[in-house]
Design an enzyme around this catalytic site. Sequence first.
Site, PDB file in Angstrom:
ATOM      1  N   ASP A   9      46.628  -6.981 102.266  1.00  0.00           N
ATOM      2  CA  ASP A   9      47.276  -5.771 102.708  1.00  0.00           C
ATOM      3  C   ASP A   9      48.258  -5.409 101.582  1.00  0.00           C
ATOM      4  OD1 ASP A   9      48.438  -3.991 104.742  1.00  0.00           O
ATOM      5  OD2 ASP A   9      50.103  -5.392 104.719  1.00  0.00           O
ATOM      6  N   ASP A  61      51.532  -3.107 101.785  1.00  0.00           N
ATOM      7  CA  ASP A  61      52.963  -3.082 102.099  1.00  0.00           C
ATOM      8  C   ASP A  61      53.406  -4.369 102.785  1.00  0.00           C
ATOM      9  OD1 ASP A  61      53.839  -0.060 101.629  1.00  0.00           O
ATOM     10  OD2 ASP A  61      51.798  -0.134 102.417  1.00  0.00           O
ATOM     11  N   ALA A  93      59.355  11.235 114.792  1.00  0.00           N
ATOM     12  CA  ALA A  93      60.124  11.377 113.547  1.00  0.00           C
ATOM     13  C   ALA A  93      59.696  10.315 112.523  1.00  0.00           C
ATOM     14  CB  ALA A  93      61.616  11.253 113.847  1.00  0.00           C
TER      15      ALA A  93
HETATM   16  N1  LIG Z   1      51.965   7.210 110.232  1.00  0.00           N
HETATM   17  C1  LIG Z   1      52.680   6.073 110.197  1.00  0.00           C
HETATM   18  N2  LIG Z   1      52.596   5.297 109.086  1.00  0.00           N
HETATM   19  C2  LIG Z   1      53.328   4.174 109.051  1.00  0.00           C
HETATM   20  C3  LIG Z   1      54.159   3.770 110.109  1.00  0.00           C
HETATM   21  N3  LIG Z   1      54.755   2.592 109.762  1.00  0.00           N
HETATM   22  C4  LIG Z   1      54.314   2.282 108.527  1.00  0.00           C
HETATM   23  N4  LIG Z   1      53.476   3.241 108.078  1.00  0.00           N
HETATM   24  C5  LIG Z   1      52.786   3.332 106.790  1.00  0.00           C
HETATM   25  O1  LIG Z   1      51.710   2.419 106.817  1.00  0.00           O
HETATM   26  C6  LIG Z   1      51.494   1.938 105.526  1.00  0.00           C
HETATM   27  C7  LIG Z   1      51.464   0.418 105.556  1.00  0.00           C
HETATM   28  O2  LIG Z   1      50.178   0.074 105.382  1.00  0.00           O
HETATM   29  P1  LIG Z   1      49.699  -1.384 104.844  1.00  0.00           P
HETATM   30  O3  LIG Z   1      48.291  -1.415 105.315  1.00  0.00           O
HETATM   31  O4  LIG Z   1      49.774  -1.363 103.353  1.00  0.00           O
HETATM   32  O5  LIG Z   1      50.585  -2.410 105.442  1.00  0.00           O
HETATM   33  C8  LIG Z   1      52.607   2.439 104.621  1.00  0.00           C
HETATM   34  O6  LIG Z   1      52.105   3.510 103.848  1.00  0.00           O
HETATM   35  C9  LIG Z   1      53.632   2.947 105.596  1.00  0.00           C
HETATM   36  O7  LIG Z   1      54.334   4.035 105.042  1.00  0.00           O
HETATM   37  C10 LIG Z   1      54.234   4.610 111.267  1.00  0.00           C
HETATM   38  O8  LIG Z   1      54.959   4.313 112.248  1.00  0.00           O
HETATM   39  N5  LIG Z   1      53.470   5.735 111.270  1.00  0.00           N
HETATM   40 MG   LIG Z   2      51.610  -4.169 105.627  1.00  0.00          MG
END
Ligand SMILES: Nc1nc2c(ncn2[C@@H]2O[C@H](COP(=O)(O)O)[C@@H](O)[C@H]2O)c(=O)[nH]1
Ligand SMILES: [Mg+2]
Length: 434
Positions: free
Chosen positions: A26, A28, A167
């Site tokens: 993954d 983030d 939000a």
């Molecule tokens: N639309 C939303 N996106 C969200 C939220 N919380 C986090 N994020 C975004 O997800 C990815 C993380 O992805 P990963 O697969 O790399 O872990 C990251 O771009 C965040 O900005 C949410 O509540 N709503």
């Molecule tokens: Mg992640």
Amino acid sequence: MPKMNPKGIYVNKNVRLDQLQVYGFDYDYTLAHYSSDLQTLIYDLAKEYLVNELRYPEVCTSFKYDPTFPIRGLYYDKSKGCLMKLDFFGSIEPDGCFFGRRRLSHTEIRDIYGTRHIGRDHARSLVGLMDFFCFSEACLLADIVQYFVDAKLEFDASYIYEDVIRAIDHVHRSGLVHRGILSDPHRYLVKNGKILRYLKMLRERGKKLFLLTNSPYYFVDGGMRFMLEDSLDCRDSWTELFDVVIAKANKPQFYTSEHPFRCYDTKNDTLTFTKVDEFLPDKIYYHGCLKSFLQITKWNGPESEIQIQNEDTYRSEQAKLHIIQELLGKLHATASSSSRTTAFNSLLEELNEERQKARSKMKMMFNRSFGATFLASTGQESAFAYNIHQYADVYTSKPENFLLHSPEAWLHVPFDVKIMPHHVKVPSSLFKTG
Ligand SMILES: Nc1nc2c(ncn2[C@@H]2O[C@H](COP(=O)(O)O)[C@@H](O)[C@H]2O)c(=O)[nH]1
Ligand SMILES: [Mg+2]
């Protein structure tokens, strides 16, 4: 005395690394780690949306993210507006239930919920705030509730939840958070050369690597370039580290949906129209689903594992293990229980008091509002720990911790573990004086 190892690899289910052929990452909070400034950024952007778009009162813009307030794994009650920590068995932590930013007393908790145990009816209105992105959400929920309480305004706690989620969702979906991070990467991203070593080592061992992220490509690309600029040869692209790179994957729906993959044109920021039936090196893919991923890669995993579990020899061993465990449990239950004198009872009371003091001292060492993330105040595991136990075979703080172990290692569940394998038992001899 044994100490917990923050870089340890902890095993809930046995895993043989030498048999793992495919590693999925993954982005983030796995490849990329962020400073706590990120929570402030998300909090501030979401707060602005509440005020500017959802017409929350102007005074909300003065709210500040409090990094000492939330922990991971809290629950927000959409019907009552409380933010709480639960233990492994779904009971509210006696000192871990807040209405706004005010800690509720035991009597108040009892008045609201009847008992500490969250029954099926109440459980329906709880939402878990599990991942690292949820810190700002938890704090904003509590701050908005507190605002309504202080202003003596009537409110429906579920509307607050909907608005805050809207939000937060907006600031991610619109790319505001991503652009904010990339505009000042030194402030938000934590550089890490070790992850490159780890990924390279896996590739040298012939492992297949893929990246599966919900983030858009430009954001991952900007972050990876920044994090690896000192350690990756400038002629190399970070994408070469992976056999497949999938962005905007839409997890968790990725695992159950039947969405097709699209090839992403990085130069023109467009999706191509040709059907994706193979993954080519250096190409970036968007969307998709697990079913197509397995069909294309043929990384199906060993079905023999299920077959082995169905064999009679395996099943009879399993039955034997269950019987042994049951016998051990009965032995523990039947030992002890002698006649209780007054002196015995007062000693018991004293010890209970000391135990209580020690518990609250230990709790304060973690987080003054909710205590430890993995532990309830009783020393047993929290509901967050339950989730990790359920869903993670192996867990660790950072992927590069695997560098400290052989890639051929057999990872075993410790024989004496109760629930979470990273907890160590402190021997009572430690407290002996003189
Ligand atoms: N639309 C939303 N996106 C969200 C939220 N919380 C986090 N994020 C975004 O997800 C990815 C993380 O992805 P990963 O697969 O790399 O872990 C990251 O771009 C965040 O900005 C949410 O509540 N709503
Ligand atoms: Mg992640």
